[in-house]
Design an enzyme around this catalytic site. Structure first.
Site, PDB file in Angstrom:
ATOM      1  N   GLU A 136       0.822  -1.212   0.000  1.00 16.17           N
ATOM      2  CA  GLU A 136       0.000   0.000   0.000  1.00 16.17           C
ATOM      3  C   GLU A 136       0.856   1.263   0.000  1.00 16.17           C
ATOM      4  O   GLU A 136       2.082   1.201  -0.091  1.00 16.17           O
ATOM      5  CB  GLU A 136      -0.969  -0.042   1.185  1.00 16.17           C
ATOM      6  CG  GLU A 136      -2.198  -0.879   0.908  1.00 16.17           C
ATOM      7  CD  GLU A 136      -3.056  -0.356  -0.241  1.00 16.17           C
ATOM      8  OE1 GLU A 136      -2.955   0.829  -0.626  1.00 16.17           O
ATOM      9  OE2 GLU A 136      -3.853  -1.148  -0.770  1.00 16.17           O
ATOM     10  N   HIS A 137       0.221   2.393   0.148  1.00  9.95           N
ATOM     11  CA  HIS A 137       0.825   3.723   0.020  1.00  9.95           C
ATOM     12  C   HIS A 137       1.908   3.984   1.061  1.00  9.95           C
ATOM     13  O   HIS A 137       1.844   3.525   2.188  1.00  9.95           O
ATOM     14  CB  HIS A 137      -0.266   4.801   0.115  1.00  9.95           C
ATOM     15  CG  HIS A 137      -1.022   4.734   1.411  1.00  9.95           C
ATOM     16  ND1 HIS A 137      -0.619   5.424   2.526  1.00  9.95           N
ATOM     17  CD2 HIS A 137      -2.113   4.020   1.763  1.00  9.95           C
ATOM     18  CE1 HIS A 137      -1.453   5.163   3.521  1.00  9.95           C
ATOM     19  NE2 HIS A 137      -2.370   4.307   3.085  1.00  9.95           N
ATOM     20  N   GLU A 138       2.912   4.746   0.644  1.00  8.74           N
ATOM     21  CA  GLU A 138       3.947   5.316   1.508  1.00  8.74           C
ATOM     22  C   GLU A 138       4.686   4.287   2.366  1.00  8.74           C
ATOM     23  O   GLU A 138       5.042   4.558   3.505  1.00  8.74           O
ATOM     24  CB  GLU A 138       3.340   6.418   2.383  1.00  8.74           C
ATOM     25  CG  GLU A 138       2.730   7.509   1.543  1.00  8.74           C
ATOM     26  CD  GLU A 138       1.838   8.465   2.309  1.00  8.74           C
ATOM     27  OE1 GLU A 138       1.804   9.623   1.903  1.00  8.74           O
ATOM     28  OE2 GLU A 138       1.195   8.059   3.296  1.00  8.74           O
TER      29      GLU A 138
END
Length: 183
Positions: free
Chosen positions: A110-112
């Site tokens: 997922e993100h970041e």
């Protein structure tokens, strides 16, 4: 430029030509003539230290990034040299993946997230947003990592494990929730 694989002996499982073993290949092939992708993971023993030593043997060679056409990669993701991202894997916005890592079939990052060097993420693993994974770490198939946690370098996370808290020391962890099994 030759295309093929290097291994201790020829394998009937490979569809590419065998180019020889490591010693023979390194003695006969110049770095300017070849790109090298180290894919070996040493199977069930999760020996990423062995894989790191092989990566070091080939450090003078260019290491391409290989991404399956069915993988979904955010344009804002950063992928290090020598990394392979396999079929149906997802790498979302702002994620940074280090050098020589393997993101296996159907894994979701997922993100970041920040993924270190020489990290193996198994098929179907789910790495939730904001997770940090240290170098030389093996995440087993189907494992899930809770958002925002950090995993030390040098860890093995067992298949289908649920990691719900930071892991600060190298070792082997498994279960739901994941607990330390041994160094």
């Amino acid at each position: 430029m030759a295309t093929g694989y290097v291994d201790s002996r020829p394998s009937r499982l490979m569809e590419l030509p065998w180019l020889g073993d490591d010693a023979g290949f390194l003695d006969s092939c110049a770095p300017d003539d070849h790109e090298i992708m180290v894919t070996m993971v040493s199977g069930a023993d999760c020996n990423l230290a062995r894989r790191a030593s092989i990566i070091d043997m080939y450090r003078r060679y260019t290491s391409p990034v290989i991404i399956s056409s069915s993988a979904i990669i955010s344009p804002s993701a950063t992928i290090g040299d020598g990394t392979a991202i396999f079929h149906r894997a997802v790498v979302n916005a702002g994620t940074r993946i280090g050098r020589h890592s393997i993101i296996n079939t159907g894994a979701i990052i997922e993100h970041e997230c920040t993924i270190g060097d020489n990290v193996f993420i198994g098929p179907g693993a789910v790495i939730c947003g904001g997770v940090t994974i240290g170098d030389n770490t093996y995440i087993g198939a189907g494992a899930t990592l809770k958002p925002g946690i950090s995993i030390s370098g040098g860890c093995v996370i067992g298949l289908a494990s649920a990691v719900i808290a930071d892991i600060k020391s190298p070792g082997t962890y498994a279960g739901s929730p994941a607990k330390r099994l041994h160094d």
